[in-house]
Scaffold this motif. Structure first.
Motif, PDB file in Angstrom:
ATOM      1  N   PHE A 137       0.884  -1.214  -0.076  1.00  0.00           N
ATOM      2  CA  PHE A 137      -0.005   0.125  -0.096  1.00  0.00           C
ATOM      3  C   PHE A 137       0.952   1.061  -0.054  1.00  0.00           C
ATOM      4  O   PHE A 137       1.766   1.408   0.985  1.00  0.00           O
ATOM      5  N   TYR A 138       0.584   2.072  -0.913  1.00  0.00           N
ATOM      6  CA  TYR A 138       1.418   3.514  -1.216  1.00  0.00           C
ATOM      7  C   TYR A 138       0.581   4.576  -0.332  1.00  0.00           C
ATOM      8  O   TYR A 138      -0.500   4.946  -1.118  1.00  0.00           O
ATOM      9  N   VAL A 139       0.897   5.359   0.554  1.00  0.00           N
ATOM     10  CA  VAL A 139       0.145   6.163   1.081  1.00  0.00           C
ATOM     11  C   VAL A 139       0.385   7.515   0.601  1.00  0.00           C
ATOM     12  O   VAL A 139       1.783   8.018   0.461  1.00  0.00           O
ATOM     13  N   THR A 140      -0.417   8.245   0.310  1.00  0.00           N
ATOM     14  CA  THR A 140      -0.421   9.694  -0.144  1.00  0.00           C
ATOM     15  C   THR A 140      -1.159  10.766   0.787  1.00  0.00           C
ATOM     16  O   THR A 140      -0.725  12.140   0.890  1.00  0.00           O
ATOM     17  N   GLU A 141      -1.857  10.280   1.830  1.00  0.00           N
ATOM     18  CA  GLU A 141      -2.557  11.059   2.778  1.00  0.00           C
ATOM     19  C   GLU A 141      -2.910  10.251   3.970  1.00  0.00           C
ATOM     20  O   GLU A 141      -3.214   9.194   3.759  1.00  0.00           O
ATOM     21  N   LEU A 142      -2.694  11.143   5.240  1.00  0.00           N
ATOM     22  CA  LEU A 142      -3.010  10.424   6.484  1.00  0.00           C
ATOM     23  C   LEU A 142      -4.107  11.359   7.034  1.00  0.00           C
ATOM     24  O   LEU A 142      -4.224  12.659   6.945  1.00  0.00           O
ATOM     25  N   TYR A 169       0.317   3.591  17.023  1.00  0.00           N
ATOM     26  CA  TYR A 169       0.076   4.077  15.849  1.00  0.00           C
ATOM     27  C   TYR A 169      -1.095   3.637  15.061  1.00  0.00           C
ATOM     28  O   TYR A 169      -1.119   2.568  14.712  1.00  0.00           O
ATOM     29  N   SER A 170      -2.144   4.525  14.845  1.00  0.00           N
ATOM     30  CA  SER A 170      -3.252   4.144  13.949  1.00  0.00           C
ATOM     31  C   SER A 170      -3.805   5.370  13.188  1.00  0.00           C
ATOM     32  O   SER A 170      -4.096   6.312  14.003  1.00  0.00           O
ATOM     33  N   ARG A 171      -3.760   5.245  11.796  1.00  0.00           N
ATOM     34  CA  ARG A 171      -4.108   6.452  11.261  1.00  0.00           C
ATOM     35  C   ARG A 171      -4.957   6.111  10.060  1.00  0.00           C
ATOM     36  O   ARG A 171      -4.547   5.095   9.313  1.00  0.00           O
ATOM     37  N   GLY A 172      -5.968   6.866   9.635  1.00  0.00           N
ATOM     38  CA  GLY A 172      -6.629   6.793   8.475  1.00  0.00           C
ATOM     39  C   GLY A 172      -5.883   7.056   7.288  1.00  0.00           C
ATOM     40  O   GLY A 172      -4.775   7.835   7.334  1.00  0.00           O
ATOM     41  N   ALA A 173      -6.108   6.181   6.176  1.00  0.00           N
ATOM     42  CA  ALA A 173      -5.101   6.518   5.115  1.00  0.00           C
ATOM     43  C   ALA A 173      -5.634   6.458   3.679  1.00  0.00           C
ATOM     44  O   ALA A 173      -6.721   5.784   3.631  1.00  0.00           O
ATOM     45  N   THR A 174      -4.991   7.176   2.856  1.00  0.00           N
ATOM     46  CA  THR A 174      -5.643   6.937   1.227  1.00  0.00           C
ATOM     47  C   THR A 174      -4.339   7.123   0.510  1.00  0.00           C
ATOM     48  O   THR A 174      -3.324   7.188   0.857  1.00  0.00           O
ATOM     49  N   GLY A 175      -4.393   6.559  -0.674  1.00  0.00           N
ATOM     50  CA  GLY A 175      -3.289   6.222  -1.446  1.00  0.00           C
ATOM     51  C   GLY A 175      -3.532   5.153  -2.814  1.00  0.00           C
ATOM     52  O   GLY A 175      -4.558   5.304  -3.306  1.00  0.00           O
ATOM     53  N   THR A 207      -7.524   2.038   7.343  1.00  0.00           N
ATOM     54  CA  THR A 207      -6.703   2.435   8.271  1.00  0.00           C
ATOM     55  C   THR A 207      -5.307   1.625   8.456  1.00  0.00           C
ATOM     56  O   THR A 207      -5.407   0.275   8.261  1.00  0.00           O
ATOM     57  N   ILE A 208      -4.242   2.215   8.783  1.00  0.00           N
ATOM     58  CA  ILE A 208      -2.783   1.666   8.941  1.00  0.00           C
ATOM     59  C   ILE A 208      -2.509   1.666  10.447  1.00  0.00           C
ATOM     60  O   ILE A 208      -2.672   2.798  11.119  1.00  0.00           O
ATOM     61  N   LEU A 215      -3.355  -3.594   8.142  1.00  0.00           N
ATOM     62  CA  LEU A 215      -4.136  -2.522   7.237  1.00  0.00           C
ATOM     63  C   LEU A 215      -5.646  -3.119   7.606  1.00  0.00           C
ATOM     64  O   LEU A 215      -6.040  -4.282   7.265  1.00  0.00           O
ATOM     65  N   ALA A 216      -6.336  -2.153   7.881  1.00  0.00           N
ATOM     66  CA  ALA A 216      -7.765  -2.554   8.115  1.00  0.00           C
ATOM     67  C   ALA A 216      -8.676  -2.077   7.175  1.00  0.00           C
ATOM     68  O   ALA A 216      -8.869  -0.789   6.908  1.00  0.00           O
ATOM     69  N   GLY A 217      -9.305  -2.872   6.385  1.00  0.00           N
ATOM     70  CA  GLY A 217     -10.136  -2.449   5.066  1.00  0.00           C
ATOM     71  C   GLY A 217     -11.676  -2.806   5.351  1.00  0.00           C
ATOM     72  O   GLY A 217     -12.114  -2.883   6.136  1.00  0.00           O
TER      73      GLY A 217
END
Length: 448
Positions: free
Chosen positions: A370-375, A387-393, A409-410, A445-447
């Motif tokens: 998974f390549y992350v571009t925004e958290l 560490y737990s953040r929502g993510a897009t990418g 979420t990663i 990764l939680a999807g």
């Protein structure tokens, strides 16, 4: 502009303030002026939404009476004698602080280099407006971009004047120019937003306005029609450099002496131990010529030096100011920053040093990931490292970026993430925190 950056009057006024504080009964004192000038233009859909201009010279006086300390602030035009007497009166009735003090006189900078932090280029409001409009126009020309969240351009400078009762006098100024834009692609519930920006000390080094806009538009379009992916463990997550800078910021927070003194860092007991993957180093250098966060001396009058904070994965230094260093039984390393009326430690030009492979090679080596571009969110606990953040990418499949991903979420623990990070070679040192593309193995990764 030259008259605006002439600090002789401010130095003289700060020196008078010190003398008056001593006369009023202070054993020691320092006076600081934080100077700033800025102008900016904000636009949206081809129209100016706002033009702002500001300037300030904010004075702060800190006095010591024995082990008691007090600070007061004022704007230009204040009565010097009244301010000094008020500060000393406050100190006399304050509780003792065993750690607050001026920096050791032997450590004060006797001279300091010109780091070329100031660009005298005059940038008018008209020029700022045209740049902001050009940035947005280029973004809106990208096929698939449907709206704008706005753009802007700015110019200004800021700096520090410092005088202490034990012999230090100094000042420096630094300029800053910027351009930015945020746009929307798609329609209805399928809209996606992204942005781009640039910020430099020297105006001529700014990225072209049209190039910034084009990048913003293309980023937004690439995010259209995102999918969710399956929940999984042991996923390799790759951080885009924009995200990697935030990750390095977490490292900086964990090795800040103030956090160590408060026992609020998960690395507080790790000095001299391995905290980062072997082969990796974190550097901090306040003396880089034209560096984005360079400074010839810190908020206490000490010239810092380049430090390898973490060397080959081993923690070597905390960020320290004088008071913080005393609290944990060490000596300052010139990282003190004036924060209101206090001095706190912080990084300068901080970098996670790059690896040997290109970002494309790093992504290929991942295979699937998974390549992350925004958290999204602030799910980082610096006390435990959780560490737990929502993510897009974008999903990485067979070593290539494929479809966009959102609503996942990663998660992991920063202790483990630090030991599993692999850097690429694409570091960009134009920001105060620099990092290349980073791959971190073993995340959850939680999807769907």
């Amino acid at each position: 502009m030259s008259s605006e950056i002439d600090s002789s009057t401010l130095l003289s006024r700060a020196s008078q303030l010190i003398d008056l504080a001593k006369k009023a009964g202070a054993d020691a004192a320092d006076a600081v002026v934080v100077r700033s000038r800025s102008q900016s233009v904000g636009i949206r859909l081809g129209k100016v939404e706002g033009t702002e201009s500001s300037e300030s010279d904010d004075f702060s006086l800190r006095v010591f009476v024995g082990r008691k300390v007090a600070s007061v602030s004022a704007n230009p035009g204040f009565d010097l004698t009244a301010l000094a007497e008020r500060a000393v009166a406050m100190a006399k009735v304050s509780p003792e602080d065993p750690f607050a003090c001026l920096a050791d006189e032997q450590r004060l900078a006797k001279s300091y280099a010109d780091l070329e932090l100031f660009d005298p280029t005059e940038v008018s409001t008209d020029i700022l407006r045209e740049a902001a409009l050009a940035t947005e126009a280029a973004a809106l020309e990208v096929k698939g971009v449907t709206n704008s969240s706005g753009g802007g351009a700015s110019a200004g400078f800021g700096g520090l004047v410092l005088v202490t009762s034990h012999g230090f006098q100094g000042s420096y100024m630094g300029s800053r120019f910027g351009r930015s834009v945020s746009v929307i692609a798609g329609e209805g519930t399928g809209m996606e937003r992204d942005y781009d920006y640039d910020s430099r000390l020297y105006y001529a080094e700014l990225d072209d306005a049209a190039e910034i806009g084009r990048r913003a538009g293309e980023r937004a379009v690439k995010r259209l029609n995102p999918r969710q992916v399956d929940t999984g463990k042991g996923v390799t997550v790759v951080f885009d450099p924009r995200i990697a800078r935030g990750f390095v910021g977490h490292i900086a927070g964990a090795i800040n002496g103030a956090s160590v003194a408060r026992k609020s860092s998960f690395l507080r007991d790790k000095m001299g131990q391995q905290v980062l993957k072997s082969g990796l180093s974190i550097t901090d250098d306040p003396l880089i010529v034209r560096g984005p966060s360079s400074r010839p001396f810190d908020g206490e009058g000490i010239s810092g030096e380049r430090l390898v904070m973490i060397e080959d994965g081993v923690l070597k230094h905390w960020f320290l100011s004088t008071a913080t260093a005393r609290e944990i039984g060490m000596e300052t390393n010139g990282r003190g920053v004036r924060s209101g009326n206090s001095v706190t430690p912080a990084s300068t030009n901080l970098a996670l040093e790059p690896g040997d492979i290109s970002p494309e090679e790093l992504i290929r080596s991942v295979g699937n990931g998974f390549y992350v571009t925004e958290l999204i969110g602030q799910g980082v606990n610096m006390l435990t490292g959780e560490y737990s953040r929502g993510a897009t990418g974008f999903w990485i499949e067979n070593g290539e970026l494929t479809f966009p991903v959102s609503e996942v979420t990663i998660a992991s623990n920063l202790k483990e993430m630090f030991m599993r990070v692999t850097p690429a070679n694409d570091i960009d040192r134009k920001y105060g925190v620099a990092a290349p593309t980073l791959a971190i193995e073993g995340m959850t990764l939680a999807g769907r």
